[in-house]
Design a protein around this motif. Structure first.
Motif, mmCIF file in Angstrom:
data_model
loop_
_atom_site.group_PDB
_atom_site.id
_atom_site.type_symbol
_atom_site.label_atom_id
_atom_site.label_comp_id
_atom_site.label_asym_id
_atom_site.label_seq_id
_atom_site.Cartn_x
_atom_site.Cartn_y
_atom_site.Cartn_z
ATOM 1 N N TYR A 78 -62.874 5.798 82.265
ATOM 2 C CA TYR A 78 -61.498 5.524 82.713
ATOM 3 C C TYR A 78 -61.323 5.978 84.154
ATOM 4 O O TYR A 78 -61.641 7.113 84.501
ATOM 5 C CB TYR A 78 -60.512 6.267 81.810
ATOM 6 N N GLU A 79 -60.826 5.074 84.987
ATOM 7 C CA GLU A 79 -60.570 5.403 86.384
ATOM 8 C C GLU A 79 -59.149 4.980 86.739
ATOM 9 O O GLU A 79 -58.838 3.795 86.758
ATOM 10 C CB GLU A 79 -61.570 4.681 87.303
ATOM 11 N N GLU A 80 -58.288 5.952 86.972
ATOM 12 C CA GLU A 80 -56.903 5.699 87.369
ATOM 13 C C GLU A 80 -56.545 6.718 88.439
ATOM 14 O O GLU A 80 -56.435 7.906 88.151
ATOM 15 C CB GLU A 80 -55.973 5.807 86.161
ATOM 16 N N ALA A 86 -51.860 7.696 84.494
ATOM 17 C CA ALA A 86 -52.857 8.125 83.514
ATOM 18 C C ALA A 86 -52.195 8.891 82.363
ATOM 19 O O ALA A 86 -52.526 8.668 81.191
ATOM 20 C CB ALA A 86 -53.919 8.996 84.189
ATOM 21 N N ILE A 87 -51.256 9.763 82.693
ATOM 22 C CA ILE A 87 -50.524 10.516 81.653
ATOM 23 C C ILE A 87 -49.802 9.544 80.737
ATOM 24 O O ILE A 87 -49.867 9.651 79.508
ATOM 25 C CB ILE A 87 -49.515 11.498 82.293
ATOM 26 N N ARG A 88 -49.118 8.590 81.323
ATOM 27 C CA ARG A 88 -48.359 7.590 80.542
ATOM 28 C C ARG A 88 -49.305 6.846 79.601
ATOM 29 O O ARG A 88 -49.016 6.661 78.416
ATOM 30 C CB ARG A 88 -47.651 6.618 81.477
ATOM 31 N N HIS A 89 -50.437 6.425 80.128
ATOM 32 C CA HIS A 89 -51.393 5.659 79.326
ATOM 33 C C HIS A 89 -51.904 6.491 78.141
ATOM 34 O O HIS A 89 -51.964 6.001 77.007
ATOM 35 C CB HIS A 89 -52.571 5.205 80.200
ATOM 36 N N SER A 127 -59.173 17.160 72.735
ATOM 37 C CA SER A 127 -59.364 16.275 73.889
ATOM 38 C C SER A 127 -58.055 15.717 74.420
ATOM 39 O O SER A 127 -57.861 15.598 75.632
ATOM 40 C CB SER A 127 -60.293 15.119 73.516
ATOM 41 N N TYR A 128 -57.159 15.357 73.516
ATOM 42 C CA TYR A 128 -55.878 14.766 73.903
ATOM 43 C C TYR A 128 -55.087 15.731 74.789
ATOM 44 O O TYR A 128 -54.624 15.376 75.875
ATOM 45 C CB TYR A 128 -55.105 14.414 72.636
ATOM 46 N N TYR A 129 -54.937 16.971 74.333
ATOM 47 C CA TYR A 129 -54.184 17.965 75.102
ATOM 48 C C TYR A 129 -54.852 18.208 76.457
ATOM 49 O O TYR A 129 -54.181 18.222 77.497
ATOM 50 C CB TYR A 129 -54.083 19.282 74.321
ATOM 51 N N TYR A 135 -54.436 15.710 83.953
ATOM 52 C CA TYR A 135 -53.672 14.801 84.818
ATOM 53 C C TYR A 135 -52.356 15.425 85.285
ATOM 54 O O TYR A 135 -51.884 15.141 86.389
ATOM 55 C CB TYR A 135 -53.445 13.462 84.131
ATOM 56 N N VAL A 136 -51.759 16.277 84.466
ATOM 57 C CA VAL A 136 -50.558 16.994 84.901
ATOM 58 C C VAL A 136 -50.903 17.907 86.077
ATOM 59 O O VAL A 136 -50.175 17.963 87.080
ATOM 60 C CB VAL A 136 -49.930 17.814 83.742
ATOM 61 N N GLU A 137 -52.023 18.611 85.975
ATOM 62 C CA GLU A 137 -52.459 19.480 87.076
ATOM 63 C C GLU A 137 -52.708 18.665 88.349
ATOM 64 O O GLU A 137 -52.329 19.084 89.448
ATOM 65 C CB GLU A 137 -53.721 20.253 86.669
ATOM 66 N N GLN A 138 -53.319 17.491 88.192
ATOM 67 C CA GLN A 138 -53.530 16.624 89.355
ATOM 68 C C GLN A 138 -52.199 16.185 89.973
ATOM 69 O O GLN A 138 -52.044 16.187 91.196
ATOM 70 C CB GLN A 138 -54.342 15.381 88.963
ATOM 71 N N ALA A 139 -51.253 15.818 89.117
ATOM 72 C CA ALA A 139 -49.939 15.389 89.609
ATOM 73 C C ALA A 139 -49.241 16.524 90.354
ATOM 74 O O ALA A 139 -48.609 16.297 91.396
ATOM 75 C CB ALA A 139 -49.072 14.889 88.447
ATOM 76 N N MET A 140 -49.370 17.729 89.849
ATOM 77 C CA MET A 140 -48.753 18.883 90.508
ATOM 78 C C MET A 140 -49.450 19.187 91.836
ATOM 79 O O MET A 140 -48.793 19.449 92.843
ATOM 80 C CB MET A 140 -48.760 20.088 89.577
#
Length: 198
Positions: A78-80, A86-89, A127-129, A135-140
């Motif tokens: 997966y590349e987003e 990515a979080i939404r997906h 894995s889900y968490y 991705y949350v860390e990336q967004a921050m």
């Protein structure tokens, strides 16, 4: 590390039992699901069933674990570049998994999680968490989220919203479109987290 043939066979057997159970629940409802019927339909011996699961409740409880296996495989390619997308997906993909397996499955999965001491659904090593947290860390880090909560707090909040929509759907006797409502709820939350973005 490559799996041995024995490990691959065990995974195949577990998946066969799990997906046959989903099929039987959709067709006849959870009360009609028996281990004997499940083993007959899946072509797996009763001994093999008890090698992997202690009861039919244990089998159903592992439904989220099977989703995590699929998610892990998906994320390998997966590349987003946009972590919010990515979080939404990822969050919606779990709700889609629940929806695709049917309303009765959703109900029984949640009942099983409420009735066991160590609920898999809320584990922070799954894995889900970890995928959503990443991705949350990336967004921050990119300044996309505006919140006083830390990455763990935001991840917990996002996953509560996802679980809450599924539970509400069950409580309303599946009267609305789960995926439409899940997307609306999640988009509302993400829009507020990214308010002022760009």
């Amino acid at each position: 590390m490559e799996l041995t043939n024995r490990q691959k066979q065990a995974m195949t057997t577990k998946r066969k039992l799990l997906y046959t159970a989903y099929e039987l629940i959709r067709e006849q409802g959870y009360p009609a699901l028996t281990i004997r019927r499940l083993c007959e339909k899946s072509g797996v011996s009763t001994g093999a069933f008890y090698h992997h699961y202690s009861s039919k409740e244990d089998l159903i409880a592992q439904g989220f674990a099977s989703y995590d296996v699929v998610l892990t495989e998906f994320l390998e390619s997966y590349e987003e570049p946009d972590p919010v997308k990515a979080i939404r997906h990822i969050v919606l993909s779990l709700n889609q998994y629940i929806y695709d397996n049917g309303a009765q499955f959703a109900k029984e999965l949640y009942i099983s999680q409420l009735s066991i001491k160590d609920s898999y659904i809320t584990r922070k090593d799954r894995s889900y968490y970890l995928a959503v947290l990443n991705y949350v860390e990336q967004a921050m880090d990119q300044g996309l989220f505006h919140s006083t909560m830390n990455a763990g707090g935001i991840t917990d909040f996002l996953l509560r919203v996802g679980r809450g929509t599924i539970l509400d759907w069950c409580l309303h006797d599946y009267a609305y479109d789960l995926m439409e409502q899940s997307a609306r709820d999640l988009d509302f939350l993400l829009d507020n987290l990214t308010a002022g973005r760009g």
